[in-house]
Design a protein around this motif. Structure first.
Motif, mmCIF file in Angstrom:
data_model
loop_
_atom_site.group_PDB
_atom_site.id
_atom_site.type_symbol
_atom_site.label_atom_id
_atom_site.label_comp_id
_atom_site.label_asym_id
_atom_site.label_seq_id
_atom_site.Cartn_x
_atom_site.Cartn_y
_atom_site.Cartn_z
ATOM 1 N N GLY A 262 59.696 -15.831 -19.512
ATOM 2 C CA GLY A 262 58.594 -14.973 -19.079
ATOM 3 C C GLY A 262 58.031 -14.161 -20.224
ATOM 4 O O GLY A 262 56.810 -14.025 -20.372
ATOM 5 N N LEU A 263 58.914 -13.615 -21.054
ATOM 6 C CA LEU A 263 58.464 -12.830 -22.204
ATOM 7 C C LEU A 263 57.668 -13.695 -23.176
ATOM 8 O O LEU A 263 56.589 -13.304 -23.640
ATOM 9 C CB LEU A 263 59.664 -12.208 -22.917
ATOM 10 C CG LEU A 263 59.362 -11.455 -24.211
ATOM 11 C CD1 LEU A 263 58.433 -10.276 -23.959
ATOM 12 C CD2 LEU A 263 60.651 -10.995 -24.879
ATOM 13 N N ALA A 264 58.186 -14.879 -23.499
ATOM 14 C CA ALA A 264 57.497 -15.770 -24.445
ATOM 15 C C ALA A 264 56.135 -16.183 -23.915
ATOM 16 O O ALA A 264 55.140 -16.200 -24.655
ATOM 17 C CB ALA A 264 58.364 -16.999 -24.728
ATOM 18 N N GLN A 265 56.071 -16.505 -22.632
ATOM 19 C CA GLN A 265 54.793 -16.905 -22.030
ATOM 20 C C GLN A 265 53.796 -15.750 -22.020
ATOM 21 O O GLN A 265 52.594 -15.950 -22.236
ATOM 22 C CB GLN A 265 55.034 -17.420 -20.603
ATOM 23 C CG GLN A 265 55.770 -18.753 -20.584
ATOM 24 C CD GLN A 265 56.179 -19.189 -19.188
ATOM 25 O OE1 GLN A 265 56.535 -20.358 -18.973
ATOM 26 N NE2 GLN A 265 56.144 -18.284 -18.226
ATOM 27 N N THR A 266 54.279 -14.557 -21.780
ATOM 28 C CA THR A 266 53.401 -13.389 -21.782
ATOM 29 C C THR A 266 52.838 -13.134 -23.167
ATOM 30 O O THR A 266 51.630 -12.925 -23.335
ATOM 31 C CB THR A 266 54.172 -12.148 -21.302
ATOM 32 O OG1 THR A 266 54.676 -12.378 -19.995
ATOM 33 C CG2 THR A 266 53.271 -10.927 -21.274
ATOM 34 N N PHE A 267 53.706 -13.139 -24.162
ATOM 35 C CA PHE A 267 53.253 -12.934 -25.534
ATOM 36 C C PHE A 267 52.259 -14.026 -25.947
ATOM 37 O O PHE A 267 51.264 -13.753 -26.609
ATOM 38 C CB PHE A 267 54.447 -12.925 -26.489
ATOM 39 C CG PHE A 267 55.073 -11.568 -26.675
ATOM 40 C CD1 PHE A 267 54.861 -10.553 -25.756
ATOM 41 C CD2 PHE A 267 55.886 -11.310 -27.764
ATOM 42 C CE1 PHE A 267 55.441 -9.296 -25.924
ATOM 43 C CE2 PHE A 267 56.466 -10.059 -27.952
ATOM 44 C CZ PHE A 267 56.244 -9.050 -27.037
ATOM 45 N N ASP A 268 52.548 -15.255 -25.565
ATOM 46 C CA ASP A 268 51.679 -16.368 -25.936
ATOM 47 C C ASP A 268 50.285 -16.201 -25.338
ATOM 48 O O ASP A 268 49.272 -16.393 -26.020
ATOM 49 C CB ASP A 268 52.305 -17.682 -25.452
ATOM 50 C CG ASP A 268 51.809 -18.875 -26.245
ATOM 51 O OD1 ASP A 268 51.815 -18.808 -27.487
ATOM 52 O OD2 ASP A 268 51.406 -19.864 -25.617
ATOM 53 N N THR A 269 50.241 -15.818 -24.069
ATOM 54 C CA THR A 269 48.962 -15.650 -23.385
ATOM 55 C C THR A 269 48.160 -14.504 -23.979
ATOM 56 O O THR A 269 46.957 -14.640 -24.262
ATOM 57 C CB THR A 269 49.193 -15.392 -21.879
ATOM 58 O OG1 THR A 269 49.944 -16.474 -21.329
ATOM 59 C CG2 THR A 269 47.883 -15.262 -21.138
ATOM 60 N N ASP B 127 56.064 -16.521 -13.270
ATOM 61 C CA ASP B 127 55.010 -17.377 -12.715
ATOM 62 C C ASP B 127 53.925 -17.539 -13.772
ATOM 63 O O ASP B 127 53.043 -16.689 -13.925
ATOM 64 C CB ASP B 127 54.447 -16.740 -11.441
ATOM 65 C CG ASP B 127 53.450 -17.636 -10.722
ATOM 66 O OD1 ASP B 127 52.848 -18.518 -11.378
ATOM 67 O OD2 ASP B 127 53.244 -17.437 -9.509
ATOM 68 N N HIS B 128 53.973 -18.649 -14.494
ATOM 69 C CA HIS B 128 53.079 -18.847 -15.631
ATOM 70 C C HIS B 128 51.612 -18.856 -15.222
ATOM 71 O O HIS B 128 50.760 -18.246 -15.894
ATOM 72 C CB HIS B 128 53.432 -20.163 -16.341
ATOM 73 C CG HIS B 128 52.821 -20.286 -17.702
ATOM 74 N ND1 HIS B 128 52.791 -21.476 -18.405
ATOM 75 C CD2 HIS B 128 52.203 -19.377 -18.495
ATOM 76 C CE1 HIS B 128 52.188 -21.290 -19.561
ATOM 77 N NE2 HIS B 128 51.833 -20.032 -19.645
ATOM 78 N N VAL B 129 51.280 -19.527 -14.146
ATOM 79 C CA VAL B 129 49.885 -19.617 -13.713
ATOM 80 C C VAL B 129 49.339 -18.237 -13.338
ATOM 81 O O VAL B 129 48.246 -17.839 -13.754
ATOM 82 C CB VAL B 129 49.754 -20.589 -12.517
ATOM 83 C CG1 VAL B 129 48.335 -20.567 -11.969
ATOM 84 C CG2 VAL B 129 50.137 -22.004 -12.940
ATOM 85 N N ALA B 130 50.110 -17.496 -12.552
ATOM 86 C CA ALA B 130 49.684 -16.150 -12.155
ATOM 87 C C ALA B 130 49.596 -15.223 -13.360
ATOM 88 O O ALA B 130 48.715 -14.353 -13.425
ATOM 89 C CB ALA B 130 50.654 -15.583 -11.115
ATOM 90 N N LEU B 131 50.489 -15.404 -14.311
ATOM 91 C CA LEU B 131 50.489 -14.588 -15.520
ATOM 92 C C LEU B 131 49.194 -14.779 -16.307
ATOM 93 O O LEU B 131 48.537 -13.806 -16.702
ATOM 94 C CB LEU B 131 51.691 -14.957 -16.387
ATOM 95 C CG LEU B 131 51.797 -14.282 -17.750
ATOM 96 C CD1 LEU B 131 52.069 -12.802 -17.588
ATOM 97 C CD2 LEU B 131 52.894 -14.940 -18.584
ATOM 98 N N ILE B 132 48.822 -16.022 -16.526
ATOM 99 C CA ILE B 132 47.581 -16.319 -17.256
ATOM 100 C C ILE B 132 46.384 -15.725 -16.534
ATOM 101 O O ILE B 132 45.513 -15.092 -17.142
ATOM 102 C CB ILE B 132 47.415 -17.841 -17.432
ATOM 103 C CG1 ILE B 132 48.497 -18.384 -18.371
ATOM 104 C CG2 ILE B 132 46.029 -18.165 -17.986
ATOM 105 C CD1 ILE B 132 48.511 -19.895 -18.469
ATOM 106 N N ARG B 133 46.344 -15.911 -15.221
ATOM 107 C CA ARG B 133 45.224 -15.395 -14.427
ATOM 108 C C ARG B 133 45.122 -13.874 -14.540
ATOM 109 O O ARG B 133 44.030 -13.315 -14.704
ATOM 110 C CB ARG B 133 45.391 -15.817 -12.967
ATOM 111 C CG ARG B 133 44.252 -15.379 -12.068
ATOM 112 C CD ARG B 133 44.384 -15.969 -10.674
ATOM 113 N NE ARG B 133 45.623 -15.549 -10.018
ATOM 114 C CZ ARG B 133 46.619 -16.374 -9.721
ATOM 115 N NH1 ARG B 133 46.538 -17.661 -10.025
ATOM 116 N NH2 ARG B 133 47.706 -15.920 -9.121
ATOM 117 N N THR B 134 46.256 -13.200 -14.476
ATOM 118 C CA THR B 134 46.262 -11.740 -14.498
ATOM 119 C C THR B 134 45.855 -11.194 -15.864
ATOM 120 O O THR B 134 45.025 -10.272 -15.956
ATOM 121 C CB THR B 134 47.671 -11.217 -14.137
ATOM 122 O OG1 THR B 134 48.021 -11.693 -12.829
ATOM 123 C CG2 THR B 134 47.707 -9.702 -14.152
#
Length: 244
Positions: free
Chosen positions: A106-113, A57-64
């Motif tokens: 999910g991993l790429a988005q997490t690292f990016d954020t 969940d990209h939006v929730a990931l950024i928020r968290t």
């Protein structure tokens, strides 16, 4: 020190959380099912914050990440992962996409954020737990899981090169079989047949040491690593005999 662990309510993630809690760091533990911690001592630790989070969940990931990262984020560890074998993929048509969304996107988005935040502060450390299965080259009958972990290792290698000028380290952990509750569940409680099985405490010691050394890769055990290298060197006609 502030550390976020995504996948921190079970297995290696929880074991690392317990280790770092003893060091007195501020922790954020994230999971799709945070209720796993309801009866755990970490739930009431004032230095531990918990977040219900699906890494896909990209939006929730950024928020968290931004919420816990206010004031700085020293380390982010991703242990979250989705496993699927041939039987599971056949019985659950959407499972294959779920593997890709979790283990790769999910991993790429997490690292990016997290990287964007760490670039602003001028330091940081990104860590991901992959699998020795990701060291297998593509071969006839190779699994989606292996392919996803191969991609995860590649993501870590790419981010390491890109973030080196900013003083941000990237470590990818590449373990073999670790005696976790999750592995036992996948094998009906019996993991005796798993080659070179590592205990959870031993795995944590290896991982923590690699992180402290800011190592690029940490592959263990060496015996299983050698078996994978040998398999990669076999002709495709022989590799085809190993269906997964």
């Amino acid at each position: 020190m502030k550390i976020m662990i995504i996948g921190g309510t079970s297995g290696i993630g929880l074991a690392l959380a317990k280790h770092y809690a003893k060091q007195g760091v501020q922790l954020a533990l994230c999971s799709r099912d945070i209720t796993r911690l309801d009866s755990h001592e970490l739930r009431t630790d004032p230095r531990v914050r918990t977040y219900q989070l699906d890494i896909a969940d990209h939006v929730a990931l950024i928020r968290t990440v931004h919420d816990f990262g206010k004031g700085g984020l020293d380390m982010l560890i991703v242990t979250a992962g989705q496993y699927a074998d041939t039987v599971g993929l056949a019985l659950q048509p959407g499972l294959g996409l779920r593997v890709v969304q979790t283990n790769i996107l999910g991993l790429a988005q997490t690292f990016d954020t997290a990287a964007a935040l760490m670039q602003r502060q001028g330091h940081g450390h990104l860590v991901a737990v992959a699998s020795v299965a990701g060291l297998l080259k593509e071969y006839p009958g190779g699994s989606l899981y292996s392919a996803s972990k191969r991609a995860a290792i590649g993501i870590c290698d790419a981010y390491r090169k890109a973030l080196r000028p900013y003083g941000i380290a990237v470590t990818v952990i590449v373990p073999g079989y670790v005696d976790t509750a999750g592995l036992r569940q996948l094998n009906q409680g019996d993991v005796r047949a798993k080659p070179f099985l590592q205990s959870e405490p031993d795995a944590v010691r290896r991982i923590v040491h690699a992180i402290e050394q800011r190592a690029g890769r940490c592959i263990f055990p060496w015996q299983l690593h050698m078996m994978v290298r040998l398999f990669n060197s076999l002709p495709s006609t022989i590799q085809r005999l190993r269906q997964k």
